[in-house]
Design a protein around this motif. Sequence first.
Motif, PDB file in Angstrom:
ATOM      1  N   GLU A  96      -5.062  -5.839   4.304  1.00  0.00           N
ATOM      2  CA  GLU A  96      -3.795  -6.530   4.569  1.00  0.00           C
ATOM      3  C   GLU A  96      -3.959  -8.036   4.804  1.00  0.00           C
ATOM      4  O   GLU A  96      -3.170  -8.833   4.316  1.00  0.00           O
ATOM      5  CB  GLU A  96      -3.110  -5.914   5.802  1.00  0.00           C
TER       6      GLU A  96
ATOM      7  N   ASP B 229      -2.613  -1.181  12.045  1.00  0.00           N
ATOM      8  CA  ASP B 229      -1.342  -0.698  11.530  1.00  0.00           C
ATOM      9  C   ASP B 229      -0.472  -0.417  12.741  1.00  0.00           C
ATOM     10  O   ASP B 229      -0.913   0.222  13.698  1.00  0.00           O
ATOM     11  CB  ASP B 229      -1.571   0.582  10.712  1.00  0.00           C
TER      12      ASP B 229
ATOM     13  N   ASP C  44      -0.988   1.020   4.055  1.00  0.00           N
ATOM     14  CA  ASP C  44      -0.143   1.654   5.069  1.00  0.00           C
ATOM     15  C   ASP C  44      -0.104   3.171   4.943  1.00  0.00           C
ATOM     16  O   ASP C  44       0.505   3.836   5.799  1.00  0.00           O
ATOM     17  CB  ASP C  44       1.281   1.080   5.021  1.00  0.00           C
TER      18      ASP C  44
HETATM   19 MG   LIG Z   1       0.459  -1.524   8.336  1.00  0.00          MG
END
Ligand SMILES: [Mg+2]
Length: 355
Positions: free
Chosen positions: A74, A137, A295
């Motif tokens: 990410e 996350d 995710d």
């Molecule tokens: Mg995430």
Amino acid sequence: MRTTGHEPELQAACKAVRLAAGLCQRVQQVLKDDEKTNKLDASPVTIADYGAQALVAWSLQQSLPQQKFSMVAEEDATDLRKEDAADMVSSLSKLVNAVLTEQGADALREGQILDLIDTGSSEGGSQDRHWVLDPIDGTRGFVGMRQYAICLGLLDAGKVVAGVLGCPNLPKAAITDADGLAGSALRSGKADVGCLFAASRGNGAFVGSIAGDEMPSTRINVQEQYSKPEEARFMESFESRHSDFNFSGRVAQLLGVTKPPLRLDSQVKYGALARGDAAIFMRFPKKGYREKIWDHCAGAVIVEEAGAIISDAAGTPLDFGKGRFLDLQDGIIAAPASIHPALVKAVQEALAQQE
Ligand SMILES: [Mg+2]
Ligand SMILES: Nc1ncnc2c1ncn2[C@@H]1O[C@H](COP(=O)(O)O)[C@@H](O)[C@H]1OP(=O)(O)O
Ligand SMILES: [Mg+2]
Ligand SMILES: [Mg+2]
């Protein structure tokens, strides 16, 4: 765990996730200790995201020096390379090096840490092997002292072959109805917490303690059957802005589910589904929101190996081999194989009612 399949990679992934979890816990301790948490700006959290990503990249390469390293993650270091980020980089470096030196490893220079973060810039795709990482996350859960997860998956030719979820605040005991009703936020520090989930394709899903260095060894399975729908519980985001609660409520009603939902931040939900805390997972983001592979990647293989089916709202399997984004219709759902067809049907009915 059985010693077939992707055992070395799974071991390396558990080690990397534990290292990153240690860093996140340090930062959360600071947040918790600071009475003025609400007045803090976002920087400690951002540093935790970056630091966790750097540590995972470092650890995987240390553990598997023979393997070509590619990672879809990410975060990236673009903002950290700007002139005004010097203070933040210095704090980041202190934090990362505190964890590394505790491990007996050499300290890293700031430039090396930024380069480690930027190893996460791979585009992934349907060929070769790629690690897939969300270093934290559920950032909102992390700041709110609720649930968050360090999520690391492995793609091989576009398929998820292994996944590890580090859940530092997840109670080790199953979440019961009482927990769900009383406060599904499940704040940290109230129980014996800290779970590590791991699965590799064809070898089952396992859970263990995030502390120590044992591989997760307790085999887990989804709630295979529920004789009456009213006994089933579903899970969704804690954040109403991440998922349409009205819509999931209508789907639950169509299924005959009467219990209130268990609302948890992050991919912790996939771990909870895999060990049978709840039977159904639903996520319906706003139109136009594009889901990222990090995710869902690690959570997907864990729930599948525990006996669930995960798909988009139309029942189509998720394709992790299309790059950094998932290309899907109307949301993500997961449930034990025995329940999934009815779930797809209910979602389709609810969609049709909406038109
Ligand atoms: Mg995430
Ligand atoms: N507007 C949004 N809609 C849906 N999901 C979002 C949105 N913004 C961020 N997210 C991501 O949703 C996930 C949280 O899942 P959940 O809603 O189930 O708790 C995280 O990956 C979070 O990113 P991040 O990793 O930056 O926290
Ligand atoms: Mg994140
Ligand atoms: Mg984020």
